[in-house]
Design a protein around this motif. Structure first.
Motif, PDB file in Angstrom:
ATOM      1  N   UNK A   1      -6.872   3.343   7.216  1.00  0.00           N
ATOM      2  CA  UNK A   1      -5.675   2.778   7.841  1.00  0.00           C
ATOM      3  C   UNK A   1      -6.019   1.524   8.641  1.00  0.00           C
ATOM      4  N   UNK A   2      -7.153   1.552   9.339  1.00  0.00           N
ATOM      5  CA  UNK A   2      -7.561   0.384  10.113  1.00  0.00           C
ATOM      6  C   UNK A   2      -7.841  -0.812   9.212  1.00  0.00           C
ATOM      7  N   UNK A   3      -8.469  -0.565   8.053  1.00  0.00           N
ATOM      8  CA  UNK A   3      -8.761  -1.665   7.128  1.00  0.00           C
ATOM      9  C   UNK A   3      -7.484  -2.311   6.609  1.00  0.00           C
ATOM     10  N   UNK A   4      -6.468  -1.492   6.350  1.00  0.00           N
ATOM     11  CA  UNK A   4      -5.212  -2.051   5.850  1.00  0.00           C
ATOM     12  C   UNK A   4      -4.388  -2.712   6.946  1.00  0.00           C
ATOM     13  N   UNK A   5      -4.671  -2.390   8.216  1.00  0.00           N
ATOM     14  CA  UNK A   5      -3.918  -2.980   9.329  1.00  0.00           C
ATOM     15  C   UNK A   5      -4.433  -4.350   9.739  1.00  0.00           C
ATOM     16  N   UNK A   6      -5.622  -4.721   9.277  1.00  0.00           N
ATOM     17  CA  UNK A   6      -6.183  -6.024   9.665  1.00  0.00           C
ATOM     18  C   UNK A   6      -5.295  -7.154   9.152  1.00  0.00           C
ATOM     19  N   UNK A   7      -4.855  -7.048   7.899  1.00  0.00           N
ATOM     20  CA  UNK A   7      -4.018  -8.093   7.328  1.00  0.00           C
ATOM     21  C   UNK A   7      -2.697  -8.242   8.050  1.00  0.00           C
ATOM     22  N   UNK A   8      -2.030  -7.123   8.340  1.00  0.00           N
ATOM     23  CA  UNK A   8      -0.740  -7.201   9.036  1.00  0.00           C
ATOM     24  C   UNK A   8      -0.909  -7.708  10.466  1.00  0.00           C
ATOM     25  N   UNK A   9      -2.005  -7.351  11.116  1.00  0.00           N
ATOM     26  CA  UNK A   9      -2.262  -7.861  12.462  1.00  0.00           C
ATOM     27  C   UNK A   9      -2.483  -9.370  12.443  1.00  0.00           C
ATOM     28  N   UNK A  10      -3.212  -9.834  11.439  1.00  0.00           N
ATOM     29  CA  UNK A  10      -3.432 -11.278  11.305  1.00  0.00           C
ATOM     30  C   UNK A  10      -2.120 -12.012  11.066  1.00  0.00           C
TER      31      UNK A  10
ATOM     32  N   UNK B   1      -5.438 -12.122   4.106  1.00  0.00           N
ATOM     33  CA  UNK B   1      -4.632 -10.903   4.112  1.00  0.00           C
ATOM     34  C   UNK B   1      -4.820 -10.137   2.804  1.00  0.00           C
ATOM     35  N   UNK B   2      -4.857 -10.827   1.682  1.00  0.00           N
ATOM     36  CA  UNK B   2      -5.046 -10.164   0.383  1.00  0.00           C
ATOM     37  C   UNK B   2      -6.408  -9.473   0.326  1.00  0.00           C
ATOM     38  N   UNK B   3      -7.447 -10.134   0.821  1.00  0.00           N
ATOM     39  CA  UNK B   3      -8.793  -9.548   0.782  1.00  0.00           C
ATOM     40  C   UNK B   3      -8.850  -8.253   1.583  1.00  0.00           C
ATOM     41  N   UNK B   4      -8.334  -8.270   2.795  1.00  0.00           N
ATOM     42  CA  UNK B   4      -8.422  -7.070   3.634  1.00  0.00           C
ATOM     43  C   UNK B   4      -7.476  -5.968   3.145  1.00  0.00           C
ATOM     44  N   UNK B   5      -6.318  -6.319   2.610  1.00  0.00           N
ATOM     45  CA  UNK B   5      -5.430  -5.298   2.059  1.00  0.00           C
ATOM     46  C   UNK B   5      -6.049  -4.640   0.830  1.00  0.00           C
ATOM     47  N   UNK B   6      -6.632  -5.446  -0.042  1.00  0.00           N
ATOM     48  CA  UNK B   6      -7.291  -4.884  -1.230  1.00  0.00           C
ATOM     49  C   UNK B   6      -8.508  -4.061  -0.841  1.00  0.00           C
ATOM     50  N   UNK B   7      -9.221  -4.482   0.220  1.00  0.00           N
ATOM     51  CA  UNK B   7     -10.348  -3.695   0.702  1.00  0.00           C
ATOM     52  C   UNK B   7      -9.889  -2.330   1.206  1.00  0.00           C
TER      53      UNK B   7
END
Length: 305
Positions: free
Chosen positions: A199-208, A257-263
């Protein structure tokens, strides 16, 4: 079994691919001052709004500043700011959620009702209101976004803790004399950390995106400090004359955002190899397909009868 191992290997390769891209992105942000071809703050009067050239690979803005250098200079604020906020929200939300799930009672009621109140408002709307009261600046923008970001981890950690504390190994640890915070961090946290990390990995993009959005509105990072959202806002007034001023930081935001969401998606697929791609949505899609097939069989049976 061979099919499952194939998909598990495919998810593993996908995860390491996006992990390598994320590490490369972090290294680029950390080494941004050394990689910048020009001084991001230096103006060139004779090169204002100049198209991309050998000296300025991504052109210049209205003050003659190198766009590529400013995109690199804005990477630490955007990338490390988002990662830092996610890390703090992860620690605070996980700790509070585990306390609520393990002890329940009055503490659980107070914190969960507070989380419900904060979640009742859209995060960006509440962040705009708080940032407007506090004023501009990266710290105030992070504080405005962090007011609600901890609730995601708190609710998930509480739900996982409620399930995990009923397991037999937790009861055995409790009977052996282990209790309190020692039981939480030694026996429960290792078993709930996986879903929380995904969940934290997917939240990085939205936070950015939230940081860039506040800066775009003028209540985040204050110019002339370089930040991707504020750069997009500065270049929109002359989009037709010099589109590269806004397109370069916008492309940086989208790519990051795409990189961190895909990660995050790859990490979820790696943690749950048996789950279909798409997580819960994929399961709902499969369930709806079964219901449709079942309804179709009933209609065929009625026609034959």
């Amino acid at each position: 079994m061979r099919k499952c191992s194939f998909f598990h290997g495919k998810s593993s390769r996908r995860f390491y691919f996006f992990l390598a891209l994320a590490v490369l992105l972090l290294l680029t942000a950390a080494l941004a001052p050394a990689l910048a071809p020009n001084d991001p703050e230096k103006t060139h009067v004779q090169a204002m709004k100049q198209a991309p050239s050998e000296e300025f690979p991504l052109g210049t803005d209205e003050y003659g500043r190198c766009v590529l250098s400013r995109v690199l200079a804005g990477a630490p604020a955007s990338v490390f700011g988002a990662i830092g906020l996610v890390a703090v929200s992860f620690v605070v939300g996980t700790f509070l959620g585990m306390l609520c799930g393990y002890y329940e009672g009055l503490l659980d009621e107070i914190l969960m009702r507070l989380a419900d109140i904060l979640l009742a408002f859209p995060q960006m709307v509440l962040a705009i209101a708080v940032a407007g009261l506090l004023g501009g600046g990266l710290k105030n923008a992070l504080l405005a976004l962090g007011i609600t970001s901890w609730t995601v981890y708190a609710r998930l950690a509480r739900s996982l803790t409620l399930q995990t504390k009923k397991e037999t190994y937790v009861a055995a640890a409790r009977f052996s004399g282990c209790g309190g915070l020692n039981l939480l961090f030694r026996h429960i946290f290792p078993n709930v950390a996986g879903p929380l990390s995904v969940t934290a990995a997917t939240q990085i993009g939205s936070t950015m995106m939230g940081i860039a959005g506040l800066s775009f509105l003028g209540i985040g990072v204050i110019p002339p400090q370089a930040e991707w959202g504020s750069m997009i806002s500065e270049g929109r007034s002359y989009m037709q004359l010099a589109p590269w001023v806004s397109l370069a930081p916008a492309a940086a935001v989208v790519a990051t955002v795409v990189i961190f969401n895909c990660l995050g998606d790859a990490a979820r697929d790696l943690a749950e190899p048996g789950a279909p791609s798409g997580g819960a949505s994929g399961r709902r899609f499969r369930l709806s397909g079964r219901r449709e097939r079942y309804a179709g069989r009933k209609r065929v049976g009625r026609r034959r009868a």
